[in-house]
Design an enzyme around this catalytic site. Structure first.
Site, PDB file in Angstrom:
ATOM      1  N   GLN A 165      55.329  19.806  -3.080  1.00 43.64           N
ATOM      2  CA  GLN A 165      54.094  20.051  -2.348  1.00 43.64           C
ATOM      3  C   GLN A 165      52.832  19.647  -3.098  1.00 43.64           C
ATOM      4  O   GLN A 165      51.870  19.180  -2.490  1.00 43.64           O
ATOM      5  CB  GLN A 165      54.021  21.535  -1.979  1.00 43.64           C
ATOM      6  CG  GLN A 165      52.930  21.888  -0.994  1.00 43.64           C
ATOM      7  CD  GLN A 165      53.247  23.158  -0.252  1.00 43.64           C
ATOM      8  OE1 GLN A 165      53.951  23.152   0.741  1.00 43.64           O
ATOM      9  NE2 GLN A 165      52.744  24.270  -0.751  1.00 43.64           N
ATOM     10  N   GLU A 207      44.636  19.607   0.955  1.00 39.54           N
ATOM     11  CA  GLU A 207      43.946  20.149  -0.215  1.00 39.54           C
ATOM     12  C   GLU A 207      43.160  19.095  -0.980  1.00 39.54           C
ATOM     13  O   GLU A 207      42.728  19.334  -2.104  1.00 39.54           O
ATOM     14  CB  GLU A 207      44.949  20.858  -1.118  1.00 39.54           C
ATOM     15  CG  GLU A 207      45.595  22.043  -0.399  1.00 39.54           C
ATOM     16  CD  GLU A 207      46.482  22.885  -1.292  1.00 39.54           C
ATOM     17  OE1 GLU A 207      46.697  22.498  -2.465  1.00 39.54           O
ATOM     18  OE2 GLU A 207      46.953  23.931  -0.825  1.00 39.54           O
ATOM     19  N   ASP A 244      53.769  22.199  -7.875  1.00 40.02           N
ATOM     20  CA  ASP A 244      54.111  23.265  -6.928  1.00 40.02           C
ATOM     21  C   ASP A 244      55.233  22.704  -6.066  1.00 40.02           C
ATOM     22  O   ASP A 244      55.016  21.806  -5.254  1.00 40.02           O
ATOM     23  CB  ASP A 244      52.907  23.654  -6.068  1.00 40.02           C
ATOM     24  CG  ASP A 244      53.251  24.725  -5.022  1.00 40.02           C
ATOM     25  OD1 ASP A 244      54.409  25.201  -5.010  1.00 40.02           O
ATOM     26  OD2 ASP A 244      52.371  25.076  -4.224  1.00 40.02           O
ATOM     27  N   ASP A 312      54.845  32.450  -6.463  1.00 35.88           N
ATOM     28  CA  ASP A 312      53.899  32.605  -5.356  1.00 35.88           C
ATOM     29  C   ASP A 312      54.607  33.311  -4.210  1.00 35.88           C
ATOM     30  O   ASP A 312      54.416  34.504  -3.981  1.00 35.88           O
ATOM     31  CB  ASP A 312      53.359  31.242  -4.924  1.00 35.88           C
ATOM     32  CG  ASP A 312      52.470  31.324  -3.685  1.00 35.88           C
ATOM     33  OD1 ASP A 312      52.030  32.442  -3.335  1.00 35.88           O
ATOM     34  OD2 ASP A 312      52.210  30.281  -3.059  1.00 35.88           O
ATOM     35  N   LYS A 337      46.700  35.225  -4.392  1.00 40.01           N
ATOM     36  CA  LYS A 337      45.985  34.792  -3.191  1.00 40.01           C
ATOM     37  C   LYS A 337      45.526  36.046  -2.456  1.00 40.01           C
ATOM     38  O   LYS A 337      46.359  36.757  -1.883  1.00 40.01           O
ATOM     39  CB  LYS A 337      46.896  33.960  -2.293  1.00 40.01           C
ATOM     40  CG  LYS A 337      47.363  32.652  -2.910  1.00 40.01           C
ATOM     41  CD  LYS A 337      48.385  31.968  -2.012  1.00 40.01           C
ATOM     42  CE  LYS A 337      48.790  30.616  -2.554  1.00 40.01           C
ATOM     43  NZ  LYS A 337      49.873  29.994  -1.741  1.00 40.01           N
ATOM     44  N   ARG A 366      43.888  28.637  -0.393  1.00 43.54           N
ATOM     45  CA  ARG A 366      44.943  28.340   0.574  1.00 43.54           C
ATOM     46  C   ARG A 366      44.700  26.940   1.134  1.00 43.54           C
ATOM     47  O   ARG A 366      43.620  26.377   0.970  1.00 43.54           O
ATOM     48  CB  ARG A 366      44.967  29.356   1.724  1.00 43.54           C
ATOM     49  CG  ARG A 366      45.209  30.790   1.353  1.00 43.54           C
ATOM     50  CD  ARG A 366      46.463  31.038   0.520  1.00 43.54           C
ATOM     51  NE  ARG A 366      47.725  30.681   1.155  1.00 43.54           N
ATOM     52  CZ  ARG A 366      48.588  31.553   1.673  1.00 43.54           C
ATOM     53  NH1 ARG A 366      48.307  32.856   1.654  1.00 43.54           N
ATOM     54  NH2 ARG A 366      49.744  31.143   2.178  1.00 43.54           N
ATOM     55  N   SER A 367      45.688  26.401   1.801  1.00 41.14           N
ATOM     56  CA  SER A 367      45.540  25.032   2.317  1.00 41.14           C
ATOM     57  C   SER A 367      44.509  24.959   3.439  1.00 41.14           C
ATOM     58  O   SER A 367      43.832  23.946   3.616  1.00 41.14           O
ATOM     59  CB  SER A 367      46.884  24.483   2.786  1.00 41.14           C
ATOM     60  OG  SER A 367      47.467  25.344   3.735  1.00 41.14           O
ATOM     61  N   LYS A 388      43.596  27.579  -9.085  1.00 39.79           N
ATOM     62  CA  LYS A 388      44.050  26.483  -8.227  1.00 39.79           C
ATOM     63  C   LYS A 388      43.152  26.458  -7.004  1.00 39.79           C
ATOM     64  O   LYS A 388      43.127  27.426  -6.251  1.00 39.79           O
ATOM     65  CB  LYS A 388      45.490  26.719  -7.761  1.00 39.79           C
ATOM     66  CG  LYS A 388      46.572  26.184  -8.647  1.00 39.79           C
ATOM     67  CD  LYS A 388      47.941  26.414  -8.006  1.00 39.79           C
ATOM     68  CE  LYS A 388      48.065  25.674  -6.689  1.00 39.79           C
ATOM     69  NZ  LYS A 388      49.395  25.871  -6.054  1.00 39.79           N
TER      70      LYS A 388
END
Length: 421
Positions: A165, A207, A244, A312, A337, A366-367, A388
């Site tokens: 990812q 992202e 990731d 995660d 998150k 988050r995306s 991140k």
């Protein structure tokens, strides 16, 4: 001053970086101070995350609307929060948890509770006339995080054929955050030129990283290393690599099913051992599916003393799951998150638990993001040392980096750049 109370809470529907509806909450205090907060949304979502409340009406934003959540905030939640002391964050967050009344925020939604929680914290900082990071972390908050910068997107974050990812550069050799961003931007510029020269796609994913169609993961490593070196930097000394994997997205029937082949857990761990020995990879997130518990134990045993292994989906910012990981020696780092759990207090509890047990902590976006920069302040407030928040394109990603540049200037000579993981 310390009796400043909440006088209004107003929720509205806005759009995130993917064009999906999300929630913005505005808090107005008794002294007329106002603050707003917006919440993000994920694409690859852990099974145990707190629930994000959506309308599920296919005739309205294809089911992604959040009018149910907004109506609940404005009609039910706000009246119970109004008049509370703005500075009592924990009491307010506990009230939100109690109002919801479920274990996973499924009644009013973690997107509702988080938007309120963050807006109130921002208003409190404004009421005290101090930066948010200082309000949350006190005078000891001064560590600027090392960014894990997602320069190549794959998996569920891009329409390409990469299984993994995120492919990240980590500027561990910089002396300050400002230098880390400059160095990374120079590599990002160079990376684009290399991709163009190879006639590969330079469109970007969710992202902000490039999303080329590359079949072999190791080819991506080679291209990124080439970009680093052509920018005048050295691997390990100036930059390292992070991944990731998002392994849960291709785990089925106890096998890891890549586009062209499949591996069992032991074979996948051996693959990781091989690439780590060949490339300057120092961090891997979600290398194992969240339900493959024996796999998590195995990879931690095999690689936990060599690289950062980040959970995660395994932990989803949940103290119970983090404690289970600690007790069973799974992973050595936790991705945080806030929208996975739904309040600022619960987020900080998860961070403190991880830090107390010597697990590294990475604050994450988050995306599906917004221009909200609260996570930049959380990273500095907790001195966690890593963040991140995407690549060096798309303004919803750059907003977080720009806020950290501003915080570094505010801190002046007190600022410390985390550097090596």
């Amino acid at each position: 001053m310390f009796n400043i109370t909440i006088s209004k809470i107003l929720a509205r529907q806005i759009l995130d970086s993917r064009g999906y509806p999300t929630i913005e909450v505005e808090t107005i205090l008794s002294n007329d101070i106002k603050a707003k907060a917006c919440v993000p949304s994920g694409a690859s979502v852990g099974k145990f995350e707190a629930v994000e409340l959506r309308d599920n009406d296919k005739n309205f934003y294809n089911g992604y609307g959040v009018t149910k959540a907004i109506n609940l905030i404005n009609s039910e939640v706000a009246p119970q929060i109004i008049s509370m002391n703005t500075l009592n964050q924990e009491k307010i967050d506990n009230a939100l948890i109690e109002i919801d009344g479920t274990d996973n925020k499924s009644r009013i939604g973690a997107n509702s509770t988080l938007a309120i929680s963050l807006a109130i914290a921002k208003a409190a900082a404004l009421a005290l006339n101090i930066p948010l990071y200082q309000y949350l972390g006190g005078i000891t908050a001064k560590v600027l995080p090392t960014p894990l910068i997602n320069v190549i997107n794959g998996g569920m974050h891009a329409d390409n054929n990469l299984d993994f990812q995120e492919f990240m550069i980590i500027p561990n050799g910089a002396n300050k955050f400002e230098d880390a961003i400059r160095m990374s931007a120079e590599v990002f510029f160079q990376l684009k030129q290399i991709l163009k020269h190879k006639k590969l796609n330079t469109n970007v994913g969710d992202e902000g990283g490039f999303a080329p169609n590359i079949r072999i993961n190791t080819e991506v490593f080679e291209i990124i290393i080439d970009a680093v070196e052509k920018s005048g930097y050295k691997m390990y000394e100036d930059f390292s690599l992070g991944l990731d994997i998002a392994a849960s997205t291709f785990y089925k029937d106890q096998k890891y099913k890549f586009a062209d082949y499949e591996l069992n857990t032991q074979e996948l761990v051996e693959y990781y051992k091989k690439i780590i020995s060949q490339y300057p990879i120092i961090s891997i997130e979600d290398p194992i599916a969240e339900e493959d518990i024996n796999g998590w134990k195995l990879i931690t045993q095999e690689l936990g003393n060599k690289i950062q292994i980040v959970g995660d989906d395994l932990f989803v910012t949940n103290c119970k799951l983090i404690q289970n990981g600690i007790d069973n020696n799974m992973a050595n780092a936790v991705l945080i998150k806030p929208n996975q759990i739904g309040t600022l207090t619960e987020t900080f509890n998860a961070i403190r638990l991880a830090q107390k047990n010597n697990y590294n902590v990475i604050i994450s976006h988050r995306s599906g993001e917004t221009e909200d920069t609260t996570i930049s302040h959380i990273a500095v407030a907790t001195n966690c040392g890593q963040i991140k928040t995407g690549s060096l394109s798309r303004s919803e990603r750059l907003a977080k980096y720009n806020e950290l540049l501003y915080i570094e200037k505010l801190l002046g000579i007190s600022a410390i750049y985390y550097g090596s993981l």
